[in-house]
Structure formats: structure tokens, C-alpha cells
Design a protein around this motif. Structure first.
Motif, short mmCIF file in Angstrom:
data_model
loop_
_atom_site.label_atom_id
_atom_site.label_comp_id
_atom_site.label_asym_id
_atom_site.label_seq_id
_atom_site.Cartn_x
_atom_site.Cartn_y
_atom_site.Cartn_z
N GLY A 1 57.43 51.82 71.01
CA GLY A 1 56.94 52.21 69.70
C GLY A 1 58.05 52.40 68.69
O GLY A 1 59.13 52.89 69.02
N GLU A 39 53.63 50.30 70.86
CA GLU A 39 53.57 49.29 69.81
C GLU A 39 53.51 47.92 70.49
O GLU A 39 54.53 47.39 70.94
N GLU A 80 50.97 50.70 65.69
CA GLU A 80 51.22 51.41 66.95
C GLU A 80 50.27 52.59 67.08
O GLU A 80 49.68 53.04 66.10
#
Lengths: 485, 440
Positions: free
Chosen positions: A81, A429, A384
């Protein structure tokens, strides 16, 4: 465990470089000596540095083996992320190594460097268009360098207006680089807490914004993966008190072709070419962190600027209000070539599609996993989504255990324990370059691990089991640092 | 688009699973006022082959060796890069990985950077090196900031023969915190004016580049003694690390922080970036150092492994109290430098450094014989300054010979002077021809 991509194979051990050299070997083809030998003044002559002597095959095997202990985007899904680990196109690498670019010197008269100057000029225009800002400098060498450029611009702006300010507002969802960059300009960070929706509310900004505050640093989308939808109202509050709005654009991958940051009230922002624009991260760098500004801040951009006169490209230093130079030359040109290649390959439609699919992948991930992992902020996310380990606490399993067990399944773990406002955060993400099958496999792996946490929590505690090494003792590494061999 | 794997069917299934009607609806949290009114105005997408042609045309317009004979360094050097380095660096396990936050999956990067820290420390005779900075200029700026943290003093002294573009970068870094920079003049031989180092008072550091911008080698030991006598740190910077294959290293001369540009170590010039900021210091200052550090440790079974360490200095932990804001560094370039140093080795680096000096001395002697004035008499490594009439320089440009970089723009008293460079890539034939052209 079902069949997953994580498995064990033959992992070669490899000693440290200096444990394998033998004096007298060489891995370098010495150029011909066609000039006489000279003698250096004894006062300046030192001993030869103590480097290992190795043959070419020693060097090649050493680094080939080391590379096999690494995991990259080319190895598998890397849903880290806030890092945007998307696929790094191979054509971009080839373009950056074209001899005319790779062999070019930065200090030749501009007429010998037209291609590079054109590329910089056009890339700056493209990035201005993509962000909705008016002018860009690609000189900063990384994201944090771009933030520093942005803060220096804010600082120079207030200096020019005759009254420097001492504080800057930074929300609790900000990257650690934000307060560190602001501190380099002498600004004292003032924290603002995000609200129950995970975003900043205008009232909180109103309460702290005053005429001694230089502005606000907003990450948008923020580190919870949420769009700061009050950005315009916040910008109005900051502007009314004479401050500037800085946007950390590290998460721009969600917004291309959709959001116009200029219209949203942003005065200055940075981008990460090594995130949004597909250049590889290289195990920690090099990156490139262009700084983008609205018209009223253009005069403060770093110098030199690349300018176009008719068909010719040149350089100008004629910006008396400029913050100066941040890089001895033009920035990380090699990285710019790759980002330029990416933008030219995708075009307007491709970039927008990339952002749409990045957001689709993140929302799919969030929906598929929210019954398994605790989701602290359940709203439509951007690129994300952030979970926590709350559901696993009953089994004495925490975030790091889940992360390490994911390695055994063949995945790089998500970002963990960040943002700090979510206890035991798991920040995923997925990026637009992962297919639905990849996401489904990852989702299945997380579900399997969550189930395993209930039945065999020790499997998580002992993970990873399939990597080159088991969990490493980080505490003793810091207590008794051994930094060279 | 070949980088986007989603089929129409995938998209519709995923929209269905998430409860959205179409892709636009995913962006419902974004208020109308923040949206773009029209599509991006960008050139139409190119296929791989079209892109290749376009880029080859742009790259082809650049002056580069071997078509041009380049006797120019000034912070960006022409050195041979072994094919093995280029090939190994293409291993995508290295290139496509992130910062090694998860050590079990990053032992390749971690061991390599630990090895890099070790070899860079050995090259410079220092006790500890970090995992890299952006480039030589930002490394020097960070070194000055570090000296202020260590000494708690507020101003610094920097040699005027430090790369002028580095001095401009330093100014950018130090201006907002009100740190004053005093420039130490150079003397008639092109090296630092040592007498100007006395009586500096409460200075945090004395920073000296060696070899300096004029190519002259400095006596760091004398400068370090002056720095220490005034309670300041001694910083040595450089733009040409190959020099330390031959020269006495900074560590043996009492230097506290040695930092500079590592581009010469296997990294293409690439129009000036990316480069590599080498950063080393004495161990006692390690907790004030900027940047990442890799440390050796063991795993649960006692097996050797490597991790990021002393992270409590860094921005992601300390935030505004961090020793620097640096996060992304120049890791892949550090890996190139390591591969390069491993390839040349101790014997090779010594020979390579000697060859660089010999080529440069050959060119220097030839120009002197041809009647050109060399304003400085100091000992040089692979660069030196010569006076060349501007029209002669232009005439040579027309013949695709780059006879150095002009230094007049930075030093008005050296208006018609150029800093020339000859590395191992310069052939005697090309140097002879350049000498002939400059003599006529």
C-alpha cells in the motif's frame, strides 16, 4: 494448503563478496595503456583500497544468486500500500538505455542536447496536464525531494510576501516524509486528526489555521485510500488566511484523467514517477519526484527551466525568485525517460483506464475481504484499502503474522502498521496491472490464512517457512549494529 | 492496452461483485468541483514500435561518444562499464522490488547493500557508509546538516573550489534554516588556501572537495587538523571516486564525513542523473547520519541475514525529528557501484586509477607543449584547467570535439578557462588530434 505459487526450490547459499575473492583475479577488461606511466607525488599517494579480487564468473554467480533471494513485481503480486507497485514495462528500460541518452553529458551547450531537453519539456507539460497544475519541474530526485521542493516554494512564497510563518498543518494520515520535509524549512507541524469517516473535516482545519501557519500538507487520496472530499472547502479556509495548499501526490494513481487538482484548490504538489508512472523502484531507488505548481507559484520553481523557442529547446536561469537548484543537473533523467515512454504508450485514454482499474481492483479487494478482515472505514475506496488485525486478536495472531504467512503463499505482503491511525493496519494496493485471477488467488490465500489463524495459529507465528531465512532478529541488529564486514 | 489485463467480462463481474453499475460510479466520493471537465489533452497512444522510433530519433539528436570526442567531466564522467554489470543489473528481482521492508523476501538487496556499505567504507577509509543518497550534491548538503546536529553550531565553511553546482544545491538546502555558508578561497596553485582556515570561530564543519573542481588534489589532513582545532567536523567531498584507487583516502587523513558522487562506478552519465550519493562517516556519529542503513543479524535458526536497522533516525519513525527526510534513495545505482567495484577489485581499481591519471597527464603535457596556459600548478588526478580562447573552443565543437567544460560562468576571474578531463576511455590518437587542433 491449496496449490499456490509459493513453494520451495533449490536456494543457493552465497558468501559475502570478500569471503570469496582471491588476490590476482579480475573481472574487468583493462583498457589498453597507450600513454606513459606517471608518478604521483608521495604526499598524496595512498594504499590500494581493500577490495576483493574476483573473476567475471564469480561476480556473475554472486549477484545472480543474490537476485534469487529477492521478490519483485516480476516475481509476483506486490500489493504494498501507498507504493503503487505496478508492472514496470520493459520497453521503458530499453528506451532509457539508448546510447544517445545513456551516454549524454549534462553540461554541453543546449544545441547538443535537443532530444533530452525536448523530453524534459514535454514531460513537464504532460504532468501539468495530468494533474491540472500550470507548471512543473522534474528536477527533484525522489518523492521526499519533491516534497522538499514544494515546502521550499511555500517558504519562498511567504518570504516574498514579506512575512515568514512558523507552522504547517499536517493531518495524522500523512506520510512520515511530510513532517520531515516541512522541518527542513523550519516549519513546526501542527497535527489535525482525521474524522470518523477517515478524512479531514473543514472545521478541524478552521480551528487551527491562522496567520502564522504557512499552509497545509494533504495527501489525496489519503493513506486510508479515501478521497479527501472536503479538499476544496479546506483550501478556501487556508487561502483565506493567506496560506497555501500542498498536496502529496504519491497516490495519484487513483486520479488520472478524473480529478483536476488545480480546480480542487491545490497550489503545489509532487508526483512520484516511480509509482504512478511505472518506473521501477530498484529496491529503494532511484525515483523522481516532480514538483507541480499553479501559475502564482511558477516563479519559485527550481532552475534551470527548459524553455522552447520556435523549434529549439534551451535553458533559462532567469528566475530571480526561484528556490534555486535541488540537483546539480536536471534531476533523474534516466527515470524521466521511462515515465515519458509510459505516458506516450498509454495516452489519455490508457491513463484514465489505468486509474479506473486501479480503483476497481482496490474496491473488489475490499468487498471480497471485508468479511474476513476487520475494515475500520467501510466506504468507497480509491486505489487502496486498509484493514486491521482486530478479527485475529482472539487467536493471539497479529498483523505481522498474517504478512509473513502470505510470503509462504508466494505473495509480497501489503504495507503493515501504516497508517498509524489504524491499529495493526494492513494496507493493500493491488494496482491495475493485476488481473482478476491474481486478485482471486490472493483473496483465497488471505482467507485460508485467516482460517488457519483459528485452527493452527502457530503456523502463522512460525512463518515464513519457505523463504531463504526465517524471521530475523531486528532488535539485536539495532542494539549491536554491524553495518560493515 | 497490454499492461492492463482486464477483459470486459472481468470488469463486469468485478463491478457486479462490488455493487457498482459502471466504472464512473467508483468515483462517486469525488465532488463535482474537483473533477476534470474534459479528457486529458495528451498525444495519441503509441505502440511499442512507434515509441521505439520516436525515442531513437530523440536520442539520436544527442551528442555522445564515439561520434563526439568528449574531454569533459565536471561531475559527470565517461568510464567503461563492463557488460556483466549492465547484464546483472537487468535482473528484475533487483529492479522491480521495493525498499526492503520485508527482509525475508529481500535478502538479495539487503546482502548487496551491506556489501556496498562495506566496500564504500573501504574505498574511502571510513568506518560506516549508508545505503546511498540521491547524488553527490545532496550528500554534501546532508553532511553539512549532520555537522550542525553533531556540533550544535549554526554555520559552515565550504571550499570555493567545490563543484559550483553543488554549492548552489547546498545554498538551497541551508537557506530556509538561516545557516550561513562561508566560502574558503583557493590559492594560486588551484588548491585550498589553508591560511584561510584559521580563526573561523564557531563553525560546524569545514567542507573540502578533493580532487576539487579544478582537478587539484587537496591536503585533507592539514584541513582536518584546522577543523578539529576549532571544534568543527571535517567533511571531504568528491565528484570522482575512481581517484581513491590511487589517492590517500579521506579516513586516513582525519576526515569525519566523506561523501560525494558515485556515478563513475558503473553508472551511465544519462544527462546527469540518476547518480549515486556516497555517504560515509565515523562510527561515533552513526546515530546522526541521514539515510537508510543495513545491518547484519541472525534469523530464528541462527542463520546469517540482513535487515534495515537504526530506523529510529528515519522519517517514517521520527517524523519531524528525523535526521533527514530522505526515503527513496539511489539503491539500484548503489548496486551498480558494488558490481563495478567487485569486478575491478583491488588490483584493477589501482591500475584503472593510475591509467586515468596517466591519460590526463598526457593530455595536460601535450596542451602545455602546444603553448596553452595552465593556470594552476597543483597535483591533479584526471581533470585539469586550461585557458582556451572562446573561438577555438567553438571551432573544436564544430569538429565534434568537446574540449572541457567552461568555468568562466562560475569563476569570473577564470573567464576563458575550461576544465578538461581524460579518463581510461580517451585514446592517445584522439588526444593527439585534440592537442593538434588546440595548437593551431
Amino acid at each position: 494448503m491449496k496449490t499456490s505459487s509459493g513453494t520451495t526450490g533449490l536456494i543457493q547459499n552465497e558468501p559475502l563478496l570478500w569471503e570469496k575473492g582471491q588476490e590476482g583475479r579480475s573481472g574487468y577488461s583493462m583498457p589498453r595503456r597507450d600513454v606513459p606511466r606517471t608518478k604521483l607525488d608521495e604526499r598524496f599517494l595512498g594504499p590500494a583500497p581493500d577490495l576483493p579480487d574476483m573473476s567475471e564468473i564469480d561476480v556473475v554467480r554472486h549477484f545472480t544468486r543474490l537476485s534469487q533471494w529477492n521478490f519483485g513485481v516480476d516475481t509476483g503480486m506486490y500489493p504494498l500500500g501507498s507504493c503503487t507497485m505496478k508492472y514496470n514495462p520493459k520497453i521503458n528500460e530499453k528506451m532509457a538505455s539508448l546510447p544517445g541518452f545513456a551516454g549524454s553529458h549534462p553540461l554541453l551547450p543546449p544545441r547538443f542536447s535537443q532530444g533530452a531537453l525536448q523530453l524534459i519539456y514535454e514531460l513537464e507539460k504532460f504532468l501539468a496536464e495530468i494533474t491540472g497544475m500550470d507548471a512543473v519541474s522534474v528536477q527533484p530526485a525522489a518523492g521526499a525531494h519533491g516534497e522538499l521542493a514544494g515546502m521550499l516554494i511555500v517558504h519562498a512564497y511567504h518570504e516574498k510576501r514579506g512575512k515568514q510563518r512558523s507552522k504547517i498543518i499536517i493531518p495524522d494520515t500523512a506520510h512520515g516524509t511530510n513532517p520531515a520535509s516541512a522541518a527542513l524549512c523550519g516549519y513546526q507541524p501542527v497535527a489535525v486528526r482525521s474524522n470518523e469517516e477517515g478524512i479531514i473535516s473543514p472545521e478541524q482545519v478552521e480551528a487551527v489555521m491562522d496567520e502564522d501557519t504557512a499552509g497545509i500538507m494533504v495527501t489525496n487520496p489519503n493513506t486510508l485510500g479515501l478521497f479527501e472530499k472536503n479538499i476544496k472547502a479546506i483550501a478556501d479556509i487556508v487561502h483565506a488566511k493567506g496560506g497555501l495548499v500542498y498536496c502529496d501526490g504519491a497516490n495519484m494513481n487513483a486520479l488520472m484523467g478524473i480529478v483536476h487538482l488545480g480546480r480542487a484548490g491545490v497550489d503545489v504538489m509532487h508526483l512520484n514517477l516511480h509509482k504512478t508512472f511505472s518506473t521501477p523502484h530498484g529496491g529503494g531507488g532511484p525515483g523522481s519526484g516532480p514538483v507541480c505548481v499553479r501559475k502564482h507559484l511558477e516563479a519559485f520553481l527550481p532552475v534551470p527551466r527548459v524553455v522552447k523557442d520556435g523549434k529549439n529547446y534551451g535553458l533559462t536561469e532567469d528566475l530571480p525568485d526561484s528556490i534555486g537548484k535541488l540537483h546539480p543537473f536536471f534531476g533523474n533523467f534516466g527515470v524521466m525517460i521511462k515515465a515519458y515512454s509510459y505516458i506516450r504508450s498509454l495516452g489519455a485514454g490508457g491513463l484514465k483506464k489505468a486509474s479506473q482499474l486501479a480503483v476497481l481492483n482496490a474496491n473488489y479487494m475490499k468487498e471480497m475481504l471485508k468479511g474476513t478482515l476487520h475494515l475500520p472505514f467501510d466506504s468507497v475506496c480509491m486505489h487502496e484499502c486498509v484493514f486491521s488485525d482486530q478479527n485475529l486478536h482472539d487467536y493471539k495472531v497479529i498483523t505481522v503474522d498474517l504478512a509473513k504467512r502470505l510470503m509462504d503463499h508466494g505473495y509480497h505482503p501489503p504495507t503493515i502498521y501504516f497508517p498509524l491511525i489504524v491499529h495493526g493496519a494492513i494496507m493493500i494496493e493491488p494496482c491495475e496491472t493485476e488481473s482478476k485471477e491474481e486478485l482471486d488467488n490472493f483473496i483465497a490465500a488471505v482467507k485460508e490464512i485467516a482460517a488457519e489463524a483459528k485452527t493452527n495459529p502457530e503456523n502463522l507465528k512460525n512463518a515464513p517457512t519457505r523463504c531463504k531465512v526465517k524471521r530475523l532478529d531486528e532488535t539485536s541488529a539495532a542494539r549491536n549494529p554491524c553495518l560493515t564486514g | 492496452m497490454r499492461y492492463l489485463p482486464h477483459t470486459k467480462k472481468d470488469i463486469s463481474q468485478m463491478l457486479g461483485a462490488t455493487g457498482f453499475k459502471n466504472l464512473d460510479e467508483l468515483f462517486s466520493p469525488i465532488p463535482e468541483g474537483c473533477r476534470r471537465a474534459e479528457p486529458l489533452k495528451l498525444p495519441a497512444a503509441l505502440n511499442e514500435w512507434e515509441l521505439g522510433s520516436l525515442m531513437e530519433e530523440m536520442a539520436g539528436s544527442m551528442a555522445a561518444a564515439p561520434e563526439y570526442r568528449m574531454f569533459i567531466g565536471a561531475g559527470s564522467y565517461d568510464h567503461h562499464i563492463p557488460a556483466s554489470v549492465f547484464y546483472l543489473l537487468g535482473r528484475s528481482e533487483f529492479t522491480t522490488s521495493y525498499t526492503p521492508y520485508q527482509p525475508e523476501l529481500s535478502q538479495g538487496t539487503l546482502q548487496a547493500i551491506y556489501e556496498y556499505q562495506t566496500l564504500v567504507s573501504r574505498l574511502l577509509g571510513m568506518e560506516v557508509a549508508n545505503a546511498s543518497m540521491y547524488d553527490g550534491a545532496s550528500a554534501l548538503a546532508e553532511a553539512l546538516l549532520m555537522s550542525m546536529r553533531v556540533t550544535r553550531r549554526r554555520w559552515v565553511a565550504v571550499s570555493a573550489a567545490t563543484h559550483p553546482l553543488y554549492r548552489r544545491v547546498i545554498k538551497t538546502y541551508l537557506r530556509p534554516i538561516g545557516c550561513e555558508i562561508v566560502e574558503i578561497p583557493y590559492s594560486a596553485d588551484g588548491a585550498l588556501d589553508i591560511s584561510a582556515l584559521d580563526g573561523l570561530g564557531e563553525v560546524a564543519a569545514i567542507a573540502v572537495q578533493s580532487p576539487n573542481f579544478f582537478g587539484c588534489v587537496e591536503n585533507l589532513e592539514t584541513a582536518a587538523a584546522r577543523a578539529h582545532a576549532q571544534g568543527a567536523l571535517m567533511i571531504a567531498s568528491f565528484t570522482e571516486p575512481i581517484a581513491y584507487g590511487l589517492l590517500k583516502n579521506p579516513g586516513s587523513q582525519g576526515v569525519d564525513i566523506a561523501c560525494g558522487e558515485g556515478q563513475s562506478l558503473g553508472i551511465p552519465r544519462s544527462f546527469g542523473g540518476p547518480g549515486l550519493g556516497l555517504f560515509t562517516s565515523r562510527l561515533k556519529y552513526v546515530r546522526s547520519m541521514p539515510g537508510r542503513l543495513i545491518g547484519k543479524t541472525v534469523d530464528l535458526e541462527g542463520k546469517r541475514g540482513f535487515v534495515l536497522t537504526l530506523a529510529t533516525r528515519e522519517q517514517h519513525i521520527r517524523r519531524e525529528k528525523a535526521t533527514s527526510n530522505i526515503c527513496t534513495n539511489s539503491s539500484l545505482c548503489a548496486l551498480s557501484a558494488l558490481m563495478f567495484l567487485a569486478s575491478v577489485g583491488k588490483t584493477g581499481l589501482r591500475n584503472l586509477a593510475q591509467l586515468n591519471r596517466d591519460k590526463s597527464e598526457y593530455l595536460k603535457a601535450g596542451l602545455k607543449k602546444a603553448g596553452l596556459t595552465l593556470p594552476f600548478t597543483g597535483t591533479t588526478f584526471n581533470e585539469f584547467v586550461a585557458r582556451i580562447p572562446a573561438d577555438t573552443y567553438e571551432r573544436l565543437l564544430g569538429k565534434k570535439i568537446i574540449a572541457g567544460a567552461p568555468i568562466g560562468p562560475y569563476y569570473p576571474d577564470l573567464a576563458d578557462c575550461y576544465v578538461l578531463c581524460a579518463t581510461e576511455t580517451a585514446s592517445r590518437k584522439d588526444m593527439d588530434q585534440t592537442i593538434k587542433e588546440l595548437a593551431s
